[in-house]
Design an enzyme around this catalytic site. Structure first.
Site, PDB file in Angstrom:
ATOM      1  N   TRP A 102      15.224  21.204  20.338  1.00  0.00           N
ATOM      2  CA  TRP A 102      16.351  22.069  19.950  1.00  0.00           C
ATOM      3  C   TRP A 102      16.407  23.066  21.998  1.00  0.00           C
ATOM      4  O   TRP A 102      17.792  23.770  22.492  1.00  0.00           O
ATOM      5  CB  TRP A 102      16.252  23.386  19.553  1.00  0.00           C
ATOM      6  N   ASP A 172      14.691  31.734  20.830  1.00  0.00           N
ATOM      7  CA  ASP A 172      15.292  31.221  20.003  1.00  0.00           C
ATOM      8  C   ASP A 172      14.341  31.058  18.544  1.00  0.00           C
ATOM      9  O   ASP A 172      13.453  30.433  18.882  1.00  0.00           O
ATOM     10  CB  ASP A 172      15.846  29.720  19.692  1.00  0.00           C
ATOM     11  N   LYS A 196      15.332  29.363   7.321  1.00  0.00           N
ATOM     12  CA  LYS A 196      13.984  28.834   7.291  1.00  0.00           C
ATOM     13  C   LYS A 196      13.281  29.684   6.448  1.00  0.00           C
ATOM     14  O   LYS A 196      13.133  29.668   5.407  1.00  0.00           O
ATOM     15  CB  LYS A 196      13.651  28.207   8.610  1.00  0.00           C
TER      16      LYS A 196
END
Ligand code: PMP
Length: 361
Positions: A102, A172, A196
């Protein structure tokens, strides 16, 4: 129905209480005779939900008035582009710490927009670690330093954050937001897809310091400009109202369960239990991450052979343990134990791991 233990990496488990509350209100939200999905995003009734989600997030995370909280769309992936579009200005350089797929993606997007630099990378270790020394020598013309606080695929996590002085720190936090107490003041911008720890897919939370706003170039497209969303309280265009409503319920649930400190304690216990099952397995379960870099959210491991890993995953499903396949890019196993996954589910899984080991050792 057989008990299901949901270890999906995202979208992932939501608290049962939240789902029940949403179910009870589905056809008649707050005596309107309609579902929340059928209400105008400009209505008073929806406005209350929107404000509640915002104020609960501020309260739970200790976000001061120096910050704005935005509810956007496009997932965390759009933030890979929005962050540099807004903040990587002419003549400055954006630094990235690469700790997994990511952060690589975030870096690649920024590189399309302006000058970037990789200030540290743990790729050589196959992303088993987080950089141990986080006192980085940042270029003097740095626009920001970007990190991925938790690496969902590799199962590693920052347990302390880089000190960046005057340089804005951007994180992030898609896979560990609200899982532990953090000092918001260390960050200039935090973003996270909700699917999440916060709620369903469809809404992305952005928390940003107000002092970043005046320097954002007016020339960037309207919907990609943070100022547009700040000025319009995330209502410039139609927001994902149902996702924000569920986010408000999840936040209420966190508050009712004692807030982030209590959730953090429970998350630590859950992770310790599963790491103990790995560490005490005499090498039967092989962890991906090194001890100091282990994630409390995504526990990644393999078994001694590909065949055993496959058998383990198949037996797990038969026993009601869902979502344990590692990310398609690295394989193996991954137990994602976000806030809504109970200690009891982790305990049941830990017993399953012992039973599987005994019958295959
Ligand atoms: N960052 C991290 C750390 C992630 O785990 C994910 C998704 N799993 C993303 C970014 C991408 O998020 P989205 O699908 O919301 O764009």
């Amino acid at each position: 129905m057989k008990a299901i233990h949901n270890f999906n990496a995202g979208p992932s488990a939501l608290p049962k209480e939240v789902l029940r509350e949403a179910q009870a209100q589905l056809l008649n939200f707050n005596h309107t005779g309609m579902s929340i999905m059928e209400l105008s995003h400009r209505s008073k009734v929806y406005e209350e939900v929107h404000e509640q989600a915002k104020s609960l997030l501020k309260e739970l995370m200790g976000i001061s008035d120096k910050y704005e909280v935005l509810f956007l769309q496009g997932g965390a992936s759009l933030q890979f582009s929005m962050v540099p579009l807004n903040l990587l200005t002419e003549g400055s350089v954006a630094s990235y710490v690469l700790t997994g797929a990511w952060s690589e993606k975030a870096y690649e997007e920024a590189s399309k927009i302006g000058e970037t630099s990789i200030i540290a990378s743990t790729k050589d270790s196959n992303y088993t670690t987080i950089p141990t020394d986080t006192t980085f020598n940042l270029p003097i013309n740095s626009s920001y330093l970007h990190i991925t606080s938790n690496n969902t695929i590799y199962g590693t996590q920052f347990h302390s954050y880089p000190e960046t002085g005057q340089v804005p720190l951007i994180a992030d936090m898609s896979s560990d937001i609200l899982s532990k107490k953090i000092n918001i003041d260390s960050f200039s911008l935090i973003y996270a897809g909700a699917q999440k720890n916060l709620g369903p897919a469809g809404v992305t939370v952005v928390i940003l310091r107000k002092d970043l706003l005046p320097n954002i170039p007016a020339s960037i497209p309207t919907t990609l400009n943070y100022n547009t969303h700040v000025k319009n309280n995330s209502l410039y265009n139609t927001p994902p109202t149902f996702a924000i409503y569920l986010l408000s319920l999840v936040l209420k649930w966190v508050k009712e369960h004692g807030g982030v400190e209590v959730i953090e304690e429970r998350n630590n216990k859950k992770a310790s239990l599963l790491y103990r099952s790995i560490d005490e397995s005499d090498g039967f379960y092989i962890p991906h991450a090194t001890k100091e870099s282990r994630s409390n959210m995504n526990i990644t491991f393999t078994l001694p052979t590909e065949k055993l890993t496959k058998e383990f995953l198949a037996k797990a499903v038969e026993n009601g343990f869902i979502g344990l396949n590692g990310h398609r890019s690295i394989g193996g196993c991954r137990a994602s134990i976000y806030n809504a996954v109970s200690y009891e589910s982790c305990e049941a899984f830990s017993h399953f791991m012992s039973r599987f080991k005994k019958s295959n050792f």
